[in-house]
Motif scaffolding. Structure first.
Motif, PDB file in Angstrom:
ATOM      1  N   GLN A 109       0.829  -1.206   0.000  1.00  0.00           N
ATOM      2  CA  GLN A 109       0.000   0.000   0.000  1.00  0.00           C
ATOM      3  C   GLN A 109       0.862   1.254   0.000  1.00  0.00           C
ATOM      4  O   GLN A 109       0.393   2.342  -0.376  1.00  0.00           O
ATOM      5  CB  GLN A 109      -0.922   0.005   1.212  1.00  0.00           C
ATOM      6  CG  GLN A 109      -0.200   0.108   2.552  1.00  0.00           C
ATOM      7  CD  GLN A 109      -1.147   0.150   3.723  1.00  0.00           C
ATOM      8  OE1 GLN A 109      -2.125   0.904   3.721  1.00  0.00           O
ATOM      9  NE2 GLN A 109      -0.892  -0.677   4.733  1.00  0.00           N
ATOM     10  N   TYR A 110       2.121   1.128   0.444  1.00  0.00           N
ATOM     11  CA  TYR A 110       3.073   2.237   0.377  1.00  0.00           C
ATOM     12  C   TYR A 110       4.302   1.792  -0.400  1.00  0.00           C
ATOM     13  O   TYR A 110       4.714   0.637  -0.318  1.00  0.00           O
ATOM     14  CB  TYR A 110       3.498   2.688   1.775  1.00  0.00           C
ATOM     15  CG  TYR A 110       2.378   3.274   2.589  1.00  0.00           C
ATOM     16  CD1 TYR A 110       1.669   4.383   2.139  1.00  0.00           C
ATOM     17  CD2 TYR A 110       2.019   2.724   3.822  1.00  0.00           C
ATOM     18  CE1 TYR A 110       0.627   4.919   2.889  1.00  0.00           C
ATOM     19  CE2 TYR A 110       0.989   3.259   4.577  1.00  0.00           C
ATOM     20  CZ  TYR A 110       0.298   4.358   4.103  1.00  0.00           C
ATOM     21  OH  TYR A 110      -0.722   4.889   4.841  1.00  0.00           O
ATOM     22  N   TRP A 111       4.887   2.721  -1.125  1.00  0.00           N
ATOM     23  CA  TRP A 111       6.145   2.463  -1.808  1.00  0.00           C
ATOM     24  C   TRP A 111       7.310   2.764  -0.875  1.00  0.00           C
ATOM     25  O   TRP A 111       7.157   3.517   0.099  1.00  0.00           O
ATOM     26  CB  TRP A 111       6.249   3.348  -3.051  1.00  0.00           C
ATOM     27  CG  TRP A 111       5.356   2.938  -4.177  1.00  0.00           C
ATOM     28  CD1 TRP A 111       4.288   2.086  -4.117  1.00  0.00           C
ATOM     29  CD2 TRP A 111       5.453   3.370  -5.536  1.00  0.00           C
ATOM     30  NE1 TRP A 111       3.705   1.960  -5.349  1.00  0.00           N
ATOM     31  CE2 TRP A 111       4.402   2.740  -6.245  1.00  0.00           C
ATOM     32  CE3 TRP A 111       6.309   4.215  -6.221  1.00  0.00           C
ATOM     33  CZ2 TRP A 111       4.197   2.941  -7.612  1.00  0.00           C
ATOM     34  CZ3 TRP A 111       6.112   4.422  -7.586  1.00  0.00           C
ATOM     35  CH2 TRP A 111       5.074   3.783  -8.266  1.00  0.00           C
ATOM     36  N   PRO A 112       8.488   2.216  -1.175  1.00  0.00           N
ATOM     37  CA  PRO A 112       9.654   2.557  -0.347  1.00  0.00           C
ATOM     38  C   PRO A 112      10.126   3.980  -0.621  1.00  0.00           C
ATOM     39  O   PRO A 112      10.018   4.480  -1.746  1.00  0.00           O
ATOM     40  CB  PRO A 112      10.708   1.547  -0.819  1.00  0.00           C
ATOM     41  CG  PRO A 112      10.338   1.263  -2.246  1.00  0.00           C
ATOM     42  CD  PRO A 112       8.834   1.284  -2.270  1.00  0.00           C
ATOM     43  N   LEU A 113      10.627   4.642   0.408  1.00  0.00           N
ATOM     44  CA  LEU A 113      11.280   5.926   0.190  1.00  0.00           C
ATOM     45  C   LEU A 113      12.578   5.697  -0.568  1.00  0.00           C
ATOM     46  O   LEU A 113      13.256   4.692  -0.338  1.00  0.00           O
ATOM     47  CB  LEU A 113      11.571   6.617   1.530  1.00  0.00           C
ATOM     48  CG  LEU A 113      10.462   7.518   2.079  1.00  0.00           C
ATOM     49  CD1 LEU A 113       9.227   6.687   2.440  1.00  0.00           C
ATOM     50  CD2 LEU A 113      10.952   8.291   3.291  1.00  0.00           C
ATOM     51  N   PRO A 114      12.940   6.600  -1.493  1.00  0.00           N
ATOM     52  CA  PRO A 114      14.158   6.404  -2.277  1.00  0.00           C
ATOM     53  C   PRO A 114      15.391   6.258  -1.389  1.00  0.00           C
ATOM     54  O   PRO A 114      15.599   7.026  -0.451  1.00  0.00           O
ATOM     55  CB  PRO A 114      14.243   7.671  -3.125  1.00  0.00           C
ATOM     56  CG  PRO A 114      12.826   8.142  -3.232  1.00  0.00           C
ATOM     57  CD  PRO A 114      12.197   7.799  -1.917  1.00  0.00           C
ATOM     58  N   GLN A 115      16.190   5.256  -1.699  1.00  0.00           N
ATOM     59  CA  GLN A 115      17.373   4.972  -0.887  1.00  0.00           C
ATOM     60  C   GLN A 115      18.336   6.160  -0.839  1.00  0.00           C
ATOM     61  O   GLN A 115      18.913   6.462   0.214  1.00  0.00           O
ATOM     62  CB  GLN A 115      18.086   3.742  -1.443  1.00  0.00           C
ATOM     63  CG  GLN A 115      19.275   3.291  -0.610  1.00  0.00           C
ATOM     64  CD  GLN A 115      19.959   2.081  -1.227  1.00  0.00           C
ATOM     65  OE1 GLN A 115      20.689   2.195  -2.207  1.00  0.00           O
ATOM     66  NE2 GLN A 115      19.679   0.913  -0.671  1.00  0.00           N
ATOM     67  N   LYS A 116      18.514   6.842  -1.967  1.00  0.00           N
ATOM     68  CA  LYS A 116      19.435   7.974  -1.999  1.00  0.00           C
ATOM     69  C   LYS A 116      19.007   9.069  -1.033  1.00  0.00           C
ATOM     70  O   LYS A 116      19.836   9.724  -0.403  1.00  0.00           O
ATOM     71  CB  LYS A 116      19.543   8.539  -3.417  1.00  0.00           C
ATOM     72  CG  LYS A 116      20.310   7.639  -4.378  1.00  0.00           C
ATOM     73  CD  LYS A 116      20.453   8.299  -5.741  1.00  0.00           C
ATOM     74  CE  LYS A 116      21.241   7.418  -6.694  1.00  0.00           C
ATOM     75  NZ  LYS A 116      21.373   8.046  -8.038  1.00  0.00           N
ATOM     76  N   GLU A 117      17.708   9.280  -0.919  1.00  0.00           N
ATOM     77  CA  GLU A 117      17.191  10.292   0.010  1.00  0.00           C
ATOM     78  C   GLU A 117      17.540   9.924   1.449  1.00  0.00           C
ATOM     79  O   GLU A 117      17.941  10.768   2.250  1.00  0.00           O
ATOM     80  CB  GLU A 117      15.677  10.420  -0.131  1.00  0.00           C
ATOM     81  CG  GLU A 117      15.207  10.942  -1.467  1.00  0.00           C
ATOM     82  CD  GLU A 117      15.586  12.388  -1.681  1.00  0.00           C
ATOM     83  OE1 GLU A 117      15.817  13.095  -0.683  1.00  0.00           O
ATOM     84  OE2 GLU A 117      15.675  12.807  -2.842  1.00  0.00           O
ATOM     85  N   MET A 118      17.373   8.657   1.754  1.00  0.00           N
ATOM     86  CA  MET A 118      17.602   8.209   3.126  1.00  0.00           C
ATOM     87  C   MET A 118      19.085   8.215   3.479  1.00  0.00           C
ATOM     88  O   MET A 118      19.449   8.421   4.638  1.00  0.00           O
ATOM     89  CB  MET A 118      16.985   6.826   3.333  1.00  0.00           C
ATOM     90  CG  MET A 118      15.501   6.795   3.006  1.00  0.00           C
ATOM     91  SD  MET A 118      14.652   5.348   3.631  1.00  0.00           S
ATOM     92  CE  MET A 118      14.555   5.721   5.365  1.00  0.00           C
ATOM     93  N   LEU A 119      19.943   8.010   2.472  1.00  0.00           N
ATOM     94  CA  LEU A 119      21.378   8.093   2.725  1.00  0.00           C
ATOM     95  C   LEU A 119      21.815   9.533   2.956  1.00  0.00           C
ATOM     96  O   LEU A 119      22.717   9.803   3.753  1.00  0.00           O
ATOM     97  CB  LEU A 119      22.147   7.485   1.551  1.00  0.00           C
ATOM     98  CG  LEU A 119      22.018   5.970   1.372  1.00  0.00           C
ATOM     99  CD1 LEU A 119      22.698   5.526   0.087  1.00  0.00           C
ATOM    100  CD2 LEU A 119      22.615   5.240   2.573  1.00  0.00           C
ATOM    101  N   LEU A 120      21.177  10.467   2.275  1.00  0.00           N
ATOM    102  CA  LEU A 120      21.518  11.880   2.430  1.00  0.00           C
ATOM    103  C   LEU A 120      20.933  12.483   3.705  1.00  0.00           C
ATOM    104  O   LEU A 120      21.478  13.431   4.263  1.00  0.00           O
ATOM    105  CB  LEU A 120      21.022  12.680   1.224  1.00  0.00           C
ATOM    106  CG  LEU A 120      21.841  12.511  -0.056  1.00  0.00           C
ATOM    107  CD1 LEU A 120      21.069  13.062  -1.248  1.00  0.00           C
ATOM    108  CD2 LEU A 120      23.180  13.221   0.074  1.00  0.00           C
ATOM    109  N   ASN A 121      19.803  11.951   4.143  1.00  0.00           N
ATOM    110  CA  ASN A 121      19.108  12.520   5.295  1.00  0.00           C
ATOM    111  C   ASN A 121      18.653  11.395   6.223  1.00  0.00           C
ATOM    112  O   ASN A 121      17.623  10.759   5.999  1.00  0.00           O
ATOM    113  CB  ASN A 121      17.909  13.352   4.823  1.00  0.00           C
ATOM    114  CG  ASN A 121      17.140  13.979   5.970  1.00  0.00           C
ATOM    115  OD1 ASN A 121      17.545  13.907   7.133  1.00  0.00           O
ATOM    116  ND2 ASN A 121      16.016  14.596   5.663  1.00  0.00           N
ATOM    117  N   ALA A 122      19.409  11.174   7.270  1.00  0.00           N
ATOM    118  CA  ALA A 122      19.099  10.082   8.213  1.00  0.00           C
ATOM    119  C   ALA A 122      17.794  10.316   8.956  1.00  0.00           C
ATOM    120  O   ALA A 122      17.209   9.373   9.504  1.00  0.00           O
ATOM    121  CB  ALA A 122      20.242   9.924   9.218  1.00  0.00           C
ATOM    122  N   ASN A 123      17.295  11.570   8.964  1.00  0.00           N
ATOM    123  CA  ASN A 123      16.045  11.871   9.664  1.00  0.00           C
ATOM    124  C   ASN A 123      14.823  11.276   8.978  1.00  0.00           C
ATOM    125  O   ASN A 123      13.729  11.282   9.546  1.00  0.00           O
ATOM    126  CB  ASN A 123      15.877  13.382   9.796  1.00  0.00           C
ATOM    127  CG  ASN A 123      16.895  13.994  10.735  1.00  0.00           C
ATOM    128  OD1 ASN A 123      17.351  13.347  11.670  1.00  0.00           O
ATOM    129  ND2 ASN A 123      17.258  15.237  10.491  1.00  0.00           N
TER     130      ASN A 123
END
Length: 449
Positions: free
Chosen positions: A427-441
């Protein structure tokens, strides 16, 4: 381009795109002149056409969510970690299609925030112009956020171009996010004029804002409020239900509430290019399950899709948009149309158990398609089932309608028989990995990924 990189690249230089060309002006100059301020807003609209969640491109919700659900079958055998994996419900956090939708949305949000900030600081624009430009930019920002929360769940919310702030944003809790979105969209509606500033209805006005606000109210279960909004739209002069199926997707039809104009005169719509084929299917065909849902006497079988033979196979392509060459003078990409409002109103009424009031609005699309009118003696469950059936047949390939509807009804699980890989966490897609690597929050990642 990921969110943090995008914001650092653009906001540090304080530049905004002003029109279809890559012309850029310093912000403080753009908003001291009405003509250049309008050009900045035009740049925001051009982004909607070119690459956005409502664009007819491969990055738009129509294709991405259509393949993710049961509107579209992807027959491409090449490519990985993109739209093929979306179709197979095998998304990874590195999926390029998922990243594109996220990045394009936040680019639009940044541009909208830049316009809103520039207009607010302007000392030369009239109050009337300020209100209208702010209202349109705010509406477009709300549109992006509406899709982001539907697709990714909890996401970051920002109403500023401040680089330091934006690169450390956490995901906003859903209740807080929806409250902000509801407030922002209500403000946008109040700022936008009720009239269109272009006869072709290619720019948002108050009625356009009402449609999105009604959709949000429905997601919040505020059925009486969505009813009032839908009734207001239907009672607005200038809108007329289109009784001729062959004219539903003509740009001049009076039932159209909002549409996107092609970048160049006579260009075909992007949808026409993505979905049409002559013999061998391209990458996408209409899902057989969708085709089989239509009754044999449903006139939409003639007007909305066409059978194409290829060897011993018969595949189906959409024919809502028919012109595929640079000779197009009749079709724009329709975003909102009156049929949607009619069925939204019907759903809002049924949810309040006002069945006899709801049925005539369900019958509008049914009878236009040559189907028998429903009686007002339906139960609440029967009426909702008829609405669900109509929405599937009427709005396939249109901006992810099927996904949004199934999600609102809590029935995404119905995809399982057609989509063997379907799981509840999809029902939800994953958040882009690159975003999560740039922003741990942004952590934690959505469940299942």
């Amino acid at each position: 381009m990921v969110l943090a990189v995008l914001l650092s690249t653009v906001s540090c230089e304080k530049l905004i795109e002003t029109d279809f060309p890559n012309n850029q002006l310093a912000t403080e100059l753009v908003f001291e002149d009405e003509q250049t301020a309008e050009a900045a807003l035009a740049g925001l609209y051009s982004g909607l056409w070119n690459n956005s969640v409502i664009s007819g491109t491969a990055d738009g919700a129509g294709l991405a969510l259509g393949t993710y659900t049961d509107d579209i079958t992807c027959v491409s055998t090449t490519g990985s970690n993109g739209i093929v994996d979306v179709y197979n419900n095998q998304l990874l956090a590195t999926n390029t299609s998922a990243s594109s939708i996220w990045n394009n949305a936040y680019q639009q949000i940044y541009m909208a925030n830049s316009i809103i900030e520039g207009v607010e600081k302007s000392k030369s624009l009239s109050l009337q112009v300020k209100d209208r430009i702010t209202g349109e930019a705010l509406f477009i920002r709300c549109l992006q956020y509406f899709y982001l929360y539907q697709i990714y769940g909890e996401v970051p919310y920002t109403d500023t171009t401040d680089y330091v702030y934006n690169t450390t944003l956490a995901r906003m809790p859903m209740n807080e996010f929806l409250t902000k979105l509801e407030t922002d969209l209500s403000e946008a509606v109040n700022l936008m004029p009720s009239t269109y500033r272009n006869a072709e209805r290619i720019y948002a006005n108050r009625s356009v804002g009402y449609v999105l606000l009604a959709k949000l109210k429905m997601n919040l279960g505020k059925w009486q409020e969505s009813e009032v909004l839908c009734q207001t739209i239907l009672q607005t002069s200038g809108f007329t239900f289109q009784s001729d199926l062959s004219k539903v997707f003509l740009k001049s039809s009076p039932h159209i509430i909002w549409q996107l104009k092609p970048k160049n005169n006579n260009d075909p719509t992007k949808e026409a290019g993505v979905y049409n084929f002559v013999s061998a299917p391209g990458a996408f065909i209409l899902n057989p399950d969708l085709i089989n849902s239509f009754a044999a006497n449903d006139l939409r079988r003639q007007h909305y899709f066409t059978a194409v033979s290829f060897g011993s196979q018969v595949n189906y392509k959409q024919t809502k948009y028919k012109i595929t060459t640079a000779t197009n003078t009749t079709e724009y990409s329709v975003v909102y149309r009156l049929e949607d409002v009619c069925l939204m109103l019907a759903e809002s009424l049924v949810k309040q158990n006002k069945i006899s009031e709801a049925v005539p609005f369900i019958n509008r699309t049914r009878q236009r398609a040559g189907l028998a009118a429903l009686t007002t003696s339906l139960s609440q469950v029967q009426a909702m089932n008829e609405i669900k059936d109509e929405r599937r047949k009427e709005f396939f390939i249109e901006h992810g309608s099927r996904f949004l509807d199934l999600k609102r009804w809590g029935q995404l699980g119905l995809l399982k028989p057609v989509k063997p890989n379907w799981q509840i966490f999809h029902q939800y897609w994953p958040l882009p990995q690159k975003e999560m690597l740039l922003n741990a929050n942004l952590k934690p990642q959505n469940d299942g990924y």
